[in-house]
Design a protein around this motif. Structure first.
Motif, short mmCIF file in Angstrom:
data_model
loop_
_atom_site.label_atom_id
_atom_site.label_comp_id
_atom_site.label_asym_id
_atom_site.label_seq_id
_atom_site.Cartn_x
_atom_site.Cartn_y
_atom_site.Cartn_z
N TRP A 1 -0.01 16.73 -5.53
CA TRP A 1 -0.80 16.98 -6.72
C TRP A 1 -1.46 15.55 -7.23
N LYS A 2 -0.87 14.57 -6.63
CA LYS A 2 -1.08 13.15 -6.73
C LYS A 2 -2.02 12.64 -5.62
N THR A 3 -3.05 11.87 -5.99
CA THR A 3 -3.92 11.02 -4.89
C THR A 3 -3.16 10.23 -4.19
N VAL A 4 -3.53 9.29 -3.18
CA VAL A 4 -3.02 8.27 -2.62
C VAL A 4 -2.76 6.91 -3.58
N LEU A 5 -3.53 6.58 -4.33
CA LEU A 5 -3.62 5.65 -5.35
C LEU A 5 -2.32 6.14 -6.23
N GLN A 6 -2.15 7.26 -6.81
CA GLN A 6 -1.40 7.79 -7.71
C GLN A 6 0.14 7.74 -7.06
N ASN A 7 0.12 8.33 -5.77
CA ASN A 7 1.43 8.25 -5.15
C ASN A 7 2.07 6.86 -5.09
N VAL A 8 1.19 6.02 -4.61
CA VAL A 8 1.67 4.61 -4.44
C VAL A 8 2.23 4.04 -5.83
N MET A 9 1.36 4.43 -6.73
CA MET A 9 1.86 3.88 -7.98
C MET A 9 3.12 4.32 -8.76
N PHE A 10 3.45 5.74 -8.14
CA PHE A 10 4.33 6.28 -8.82
C PHE A 10 5.78 5.79 -8.96
N PRO A 11 6.32 5.08 -7.76
CA PRO A 11 7.55 4.38 -7.82
C PRO A 11 7.74 3.23 -8.67
N MET A 12 6.59 2.43 -8.68
CA MET A 12 6.42 1.39 -9.65
C MET A 12 6.67 1.76 -11.10
N GLN A 13 5.85 2.65 -11.37
CA GLN A 13 5.81 3.45 -12.91
C GLN A 13 7.43 3.77 -13.22
N MET B 1 -2.00 8.64 8.60
CA MET B 1 -2.35 8.16 7.25
C MET B 1 -1.46 8.43 6.26
N LYS B 2 -0.65 9.44 6.15
CA LYS B 2 0.45 9.84 5.34
C LYS B 2 1.62 8.66 5.72
N MET B 3 1.82 8.30 6.79
CA MET B 3 2.86 7.63 6.99
C MET B 3 2.45 6.22 6.32
N ARG B 4 1.18 5.78 6.51
CA ARG B 4 0.64 4.61 6.07
C ARG B 4 0.93 4.66 4.77
N VAL B 5 0.73 5.62 3.68
CA VAL B 5 0.78 5.89 2.57
C VAL B 5 2.16 5.58 2.03
N ALA B 6 3.01 6.35 2.93
CA ALA B 6 4.48 6.13 2.46
C ALA B 6 4.97 4.69 2.48
N ILE B 7 4.45 4.02 3.56
CA ILE B 7 4.94 2.78 3.86
C ILE B 7 4.28 1.64 2.78
N ARG C 1 3.55 2.75 -0.35
CA ARG C 1 4.24 2.94 -1.53
C ARG C 1 5.61 2.42 -1.52
N ALA C 2 6.21 2.07 -0.32
CA ALA C 2 7.56 1.32 -0.32
C ALA C 2 7.10 0.01 -0.56
N MET C 3 6.21 -0.57 0.17
CA MET C 3 5.78 -1.95 0.39
C MET C 3 5.22 -2.58 -1.14
N ALA C 4 4.71 -1.61 -1.76
CA ALA C 4 4.13 -2.08 -3.08
C ALA C 4 5.53 -2.69 -4.14
N LEU C 5 6.59 -2.25 -3.82
CA LEU C 5 7.67 -2.76 -4.63
C LEU C 5 8.19 -4.14 -3.97
N GLU C 6 7.68 -4.54 -2.92
CA GLU C 6 8.01 -5.68 -2.16
C GLU C 6 9.46 -5.77 -1.74
N PRO C 7 9.98 -4.67 -0.94
CA PRO C 7 11.23 -4.63 -0.36
C PRO C 7 11.40 -5.72 0.63
N ASP C 8 12.87 -5.69 0.65
CA ASP C 8 13.08 -6.77 1.86
C ASP C 8 13.35 -6.14 2.99
#
Length: 273
Positions: free
Chosen positions: A97-109, A147-153, A155-162
């Motif tokens: 129910w969330k867009t690509v942008l909203q999915n990537v934003m969610f963990p940071m929120q 493309m889903k895999m790229r979104v998942a990655i 979303r993870a990378m937005a938090l700048e993980p090691d």
């Protein structure tokens, strides 16, 4: 991603992991040691039940070792943290129910660490890195598997993980889709050079995805060997180098266990207490 003063990003030192079943205390891994360097495509390979997924969860901070230590970027792992992000099987953790942008934003929120404007800015930057800016307002059901895999990655990378932790992410896919997803992952890694710790039970996948391969014995998981995979791809599938490496891995996986190790994986709970 967070910089490290050392190339040795993840250090697993003599790690023994256990879990309980209704009847037994099971030793999943026994004194496993390995080092993942920055930019590695590090693959943990082994048969079912050898503890490879358990070891990945321990790096993620979800399981505490009963012996040994796990250190990421100079800090001992004691609990989950944003420096280690999991990318799950089939990427169905994306919220439909969330867009690509909203999915990537969610963990940071969810972390509450960032202002709303910063959350959006970081998400857009991560989406751009995986070449999905044109699809930022699209919903997951409109995306291909790659493309889903790229979104998942993203979303993870937005938090700048090691390090990104991937537990058999393509295991449920058919052979053709699995190959395409592996190639998508490698293309993205070639562009961004992130560090990935990847679990699989497929010899072919380990060779194609990995730059280095840690081979674990059958249960309980012990280190059999660590091999350099280089940059072999499906274009090399029929080459002598690919065949020789696959044969060597097969031999290491299925050679007879060392004397005295066959019964160390499980013992009655009463005896363990």
């Amino acid at each position: 991603m967070t910089a490290s003063s050392s190339l040795e990003l993840v250090q697993v030192r003599d790690v023994t992991l256990q879990y309980k079943t209704p009847d037994h205390l099971v030793t999943a891994t026994y004194k496993v040691s390995c080092t993942v360097e920055q930019g590695d495509r590090y693959v943990i390979l082994g048969p079912s039940g050898c503890g490879k997924s358990t070891l990945l969860k321990a790096v993620g901070g979800f399981i505490k070792p009963v012996g040994g230590t796990i250190v990421v970027n100079g800090r001992e792992v004691r609990e989950p943290g944003p420096d280690r992000m999991m990318v799950f099987q089939e990427f169905e953790q994306l919220m439909p129910w969330k867009t690509v942008l909203q999915n990537v934003m969610f963990p940071m929120q969810a972390t509450g660490k960032y202002w709303k404007s910063e959350t959006r800015e970081r998400a857009l930057a991560a989406i751009d890195k995986v070449n999905l800016t044109k699809f930022k307002d699209v919903y997951p059901h409109m995306l291909s598997g790659g493309m889903k895999m790229r979104v998942a990655i993203a979303r993870a990378m937005a938090l700048e993980p090691d390090v990104l932790l991937m537990d058999e992410p393509f295991a449920a896919l058919d052979a053709l889709t699995r190959r395409k997803m592996q190639e998508e992952l490698l293309a993205l890694w070639d562009q961004l050079r992130f560090t990935v710790l990847f679990v699989t039970h497929s010899i072919e996948e380990a060779i194609v995805v990995g730059s280095r391969i840690l081979i674990l014995s059958p249960h309980p998981g012990r280190v059999r060997a660590e091999l350099e995979a280089g940059d072999l791809s499906y274009a090399d599938l029929d080459s002598p180098a690919f065949g020789a490496l696959a044969k060597r891995i097969h031999t290491l996986l299925f050679e007879a266990p060392a004397p005295g190790t066959s019964s160390e994986g499980a013992r009655p709970l009463a005896a363990a207490s």
